[in-house]
Design an enzyme around this catalytic site. Structure first.
Site, PDB file in Angstrom:
ATOM      1  N   HIS A 117      -1.053  -0.188  -9.647  1.00 15.75           N
ATOM      2  CA  HIS A 117      -1.629  -0.943  -8.867  1.00 15.75           C
ATOM      3  C   HIS A 117      -2.136  -2.005  -9.603  1.00 15.75           C
ATOM      4  O   HIS A 117      -3.431  -2.550  -9.752  1.00 15.75           O
ATOM      5  CB  HIS A 117      -2.935  -0.408  -8.073  1.00 15.75           C
ATOM      6  CG  HIS A 117      -3.037  -1.075  -6.770  1.00 15.75           C
ATOM      7  ND1 HIS A 117      -3.464  -0.281  -5.569  1.00 15.75           N
ATOM      8  CD2 HIS A 117      -3.003  -2.515  -6.318  1.00 15.75           C
ATOM      9  CE1 HIS A 117      -3.774  -1.260  -4.563  1.00 15.75           C
ATOM     10  NE2 HIS A 117      -3.458  -2.438  -4.993  1.00 15.75           N
TER      11      HIS A 117
ATOM     12  N   ARG B 260       0.787  -1.128   0.150  1.00 15.19           N
ATOM     13  CA  ARG B 260       0.130   0.002   0.011  1.00 15.19           C
ATOM     14  C   ARG B 260       0.944   1.255  -0.100  1.00 15.19           C
ATOM     15  O   ARG B 260       1.837   1.340   0.791  1.00 15.19           O
ATOM     16  CB  ARG B 260      -0.855   0.002   1.363  1.00 15.19           C
ATOM     17  CG  ARG B 260      -2.112  -0.822   1.180  1.00 15.19           C
ATOM     18  CD  ARG B 260      -3.032  -0.284   0.280  1.00 15.19           C
ATOM     19  NE  ARG B 260      -4.551  -1.331   0.081  1.00 15.19           N
ATOM     20  CZ  ARG B 260      -4.531  -2.550  -0.742  1.00 15.19           C
ATOM     21  NH1 ARG B 260      -3.251  -2.508  -1.517  1.00 15.19           N
ATOM     22  NH2 ARG B 260      -5.602  -2.962  -0.703  1.00 15.19           N
TER      23      ARG B 260
ATOM     24  N   ASP C 155       4.314  -0.409  -7.308  1.00 16.03           N
ATOM     25  CA  ASP C 155       2.852  -0.629  -7.633  1.00 16.03           C
ATOM     26  C   ASP C 155       1.940   0.107  -7.163  1.00 16.03           C
ATOM     27  O   ASP C 155       0.726   0.286  -7.473  1.00 16.03           O
ATOM     28  CB  ASP C 155       2.739  -2.112  -7.852  1.00 16.03           C
ATOM     29  CG  ASP C 155       1.473  -2.637  -8.263  1.00 16.03           C
ATOM     30  OD1 ASP C 155       1.499  -2.352  -9.564  1.00 16.03           O
ATOM     31  OD2 ASP C 155       0.640  -3.127  -7.744  1.00 16.03           O
TER      32      ASP C 155
ATOM     33  N   GLU D  61      -2.938   7.697  -4.913  1.00 14.08           N
ATOM     34  CA  GLU D  61      -3.169   6.836  -6.051  1.00 14.08           C
ATOM     35  C   GLU D  61      -4.628   6.944  -6.503  1.00 14.08           C
ATOM     36  O   GLU D  61      -5.164   6.679  -7.603  1.00 14.08           O
ATOM     37  CB  GLU D  61      -2.704   5.566  -6.239  1.00 14.08           C
ATOM     38  CG  GLU D  61      -3.480   4.606  -5.224  1.00 14.08           C
ATOM     39  CD  GLU D  61      -2.755   3.186  -5.368  1.00 14.08           C
ATOM     40  OE1 GLU D  61      -1.692   2.792  -5.151  1.00 14.08           O
ATOM     41  OE2 GLU D  61      -3.947   2.039  -5.359  1.00 14.08           O
TER      42      GLU D  61
HETATM   43  C1  COI Z   1      -5.374  -6.119  -2.599  1.00 13.28           C
HETATM   44  O1  COI Z   1      -5.696  -7.315  -2.778  1.00 13.28           O
HETATM   45  O2  COI Z   1      -5.626  -5.871  -1.239  1.00 13.28           O
HETATM   46  C2  COI Z   1      -4.648  -5.427  -3.666  1.00 13.28           C
HETATM   47  O3  COI Z   1      -4.136  -4.471  -3.132  1.00 13.28           O
HETATM   48  C3  COI Z   1      -5.429  -5.711  -5.044  1.00 13.28           C
HETATM   49  C4  COI Z   1      -6.636  -5.234  -5.399  1.00 13.28           C
HETATM   50  C5  COI Z   1      -6.172  -3.677  -6.115  1.00 13.28           C
HETATM   51  C6  COI Z   1      -7.618  -5.974  -5.643  1.00 13.28           C
END
Ligand code: COI
Length: 329
Positions: A295, A234, A258, A263
């Site tokens: 992401h 994150r 990422d 964001e």
């Molecule tokens: C998560 O699973 O927490 C991710 O960061 C992926 C999400 C963008 C589906």
């Protein structure tokens, strides 16, 4: 709703690929599904009327007000199609009678992407590809390092951190790990020590009040000169201003991100017409030693299918739990 009626769920925030997967999975499991691309909000909570369970994407912001509106529409259960639950006020949800669960999906999606970012970083792949695009085929700037000569520090050893460790073992590098609960075969060390010793630091810990700016200015200053930071966890795990300063001064070798603070509303949008100035993202993108993916680490066909199918399964499971509780009373 009588128990013989098909269960209904509302799936918010679905892109076209998720929508198609939801419709197929719902038909296969006899669920009536309302699929919408709109985000859950006070204005759209009515779409959940008749659905005890809703599925939301990670971009949804489930604030107290939105949760209250969903509760008023009859919602008792929220399944988020992500591992992270940091976009949901979970404590408030539970207080008003809404259970919140995440889904599991293939951790290999994020782990593969993490390895790609590590390899691209240590092989200067981004600048090499850019130079080749400009027909500059000279050698010296492309010289890289081999993973087996490096120490990699994994922060957070849940399913994704563990899958990253599994891959790295194949490369023969030294593995350090930091977690409150040691869960993988690696040298477990305190975070500050991991930062001092690692050539690459990779973040796989959830975002909570305790981990916000886990890598703050002091900790970034502890990192090994020339080290790389990889973040597929994150954005707010890292103090972006402090990171930018360390990258600009050349103290850090680079960063492959990422996820980036701020964001939301930018990633997944088409901003080709003119990106807004001043965002941390734009400052990062100007740096030659920063590699950004928007992401997308999780975004594989397998992970997407897992997310949709497991979100639906969790909703059905919640519903049958509810029914057995109701029958028992
Ligand atoms: C998560 O699973 O927490 C991710 O960061 C992926 C999400 C963008 C589906």
């Amino acid at each position: 709703m009588s128990p013989s009626e098909p269960p209904r769920i509302t799936a918010y925030g679905c892109g076209p690929d998720e929508a198609a997967l939801f419709r197929r999975a719902a038909a296969e499991s006899g669920v009536a599904v309302t699929v919408t691309h709109t985000a859950p909000s006070e204005a759209t909570a009515a779409l959940a009327a008749g659905s005890r369970c809703v599925s939301v994407g990670h971009q949804a912001r489930l604030t107290a007000a939105v949760l209250r509106a969903l509760r008023q529409a009859g919602v008792e259960y929220v399944s988020t199609r992500s591992v992270g639950r940091d976009h949901i006020d979970v404590a408030y949800a539970e207080r008003i009678g809404i259970a919140v669960e995440n889904v599991s999906y293939s951790p290999d999606s994020v782990a593969d992407h993490t390895l790609m970012l590590m390899l691209m970083s240590v092989r200067n792949a981004q600048s090499t590809v850019r130079r080749v695009d400009d027909h500059d085929y000279r050698l010296p700037e492309a010289r890289g390092r081999e993973l087996r000569d490096l120490t990699v520090g994994i922060v957070g050893t849940g399913r994704i951190g563990a899958a990253v460790a599994d891959r790295l073992r194949g490369f023969g590098c030294r593995l350090l790990a930091h977690d409150r609960r040691p869960r993988i075969a690696a040298e477990h060390v305190p975070l500050d020590e991991l930062l001092r010793l690692s050539d690459i630091v990779t973040l796989h810990t959830p975002l909570t009040a305790e981990t916000r700016h886990l890598l703050d200015r002091r900790r970034i200053a502890l990192m090994k000169p020339g080290a790389y930071l990889v973040n597929t966890g994150r954005g707010p795990l890292v103090d972006t201003d402090a990171l930018i300063a360390a990258l600009e001064s050349g103290r850090l070798g680079g960063a492959a991100l990422d996820v980036v603070e701020g964001e939301e509303g930018v990633f997944y949008a088409d901003r080709r017409a003119g990106p807004a100035a001043g965002e941390p993202l734009l400052r990062l993108q100007k740096l030659p030693n920063v590699l950004i993916t928007p992401h997308t680490a999780y975004y594989t066909d397998r992970a997407l299918r897992d997310m949709v199918e497991n979100s639906l399964a969790n909703c059905l499971h919640h519903r049958s739990d509810h029914e057995s509780r109701t029958r028992a009373t």
